[in-house]
Design a protein around this motif. Structure first.
Motif: not given
Length: 109
Positions: A52-80
């Protein structure tokens, strides 16, 4: 994953110093920008943007937050549903505020 999808698909209001510049009219206008899903494929591949771009340092920084992927996900609510007049040009808005993207294979995105 769902929180990230909600954030990615959220409408962004372009106004004030962040107005959209209409190339056809050569003026800045208030607008909204959003990604809409009109149809889902059978399988979906998600890729993480880990920088992501860090506006305080005016540079890119790596995101190291944990991220969870479910094995299945219902995406129907995202359809327009598709809306008449999508694509700009004509109508009461002079072509501002509407856009329609396509995937590389010609499918609506």
């Amino acid at each position: 994953l769902l929180e990230s999808l909600h954030e990615y698909l959220a409408e962004e209001i372009l106004d004030g110093d962040n107005q959209y510049r209409c190339e056809r009219c050569a003026v800045k206008v208030d607008a909204t920008r959003a990604v809409r899903l009109h149809q889902l494929p059978r399988y979906v591949n998600f890729q993480l943007k880990r920088f992501v771009f860090d506006f305080e340092t005016l540079s890119r920084r790596k995101v190291t937050d944990a991220f969870r992927f479910p094995l299945e996900v219902e995406l129907g609510g995202f359809v327009s549903p598709l809306v008449d007049g999508v694509g700009g040009g004509g109508g009461d808005d002079n072509g501002h505020g509407h856009g329609h993207g396509h995937g590389g294979n010609g499918d609506s995105a």
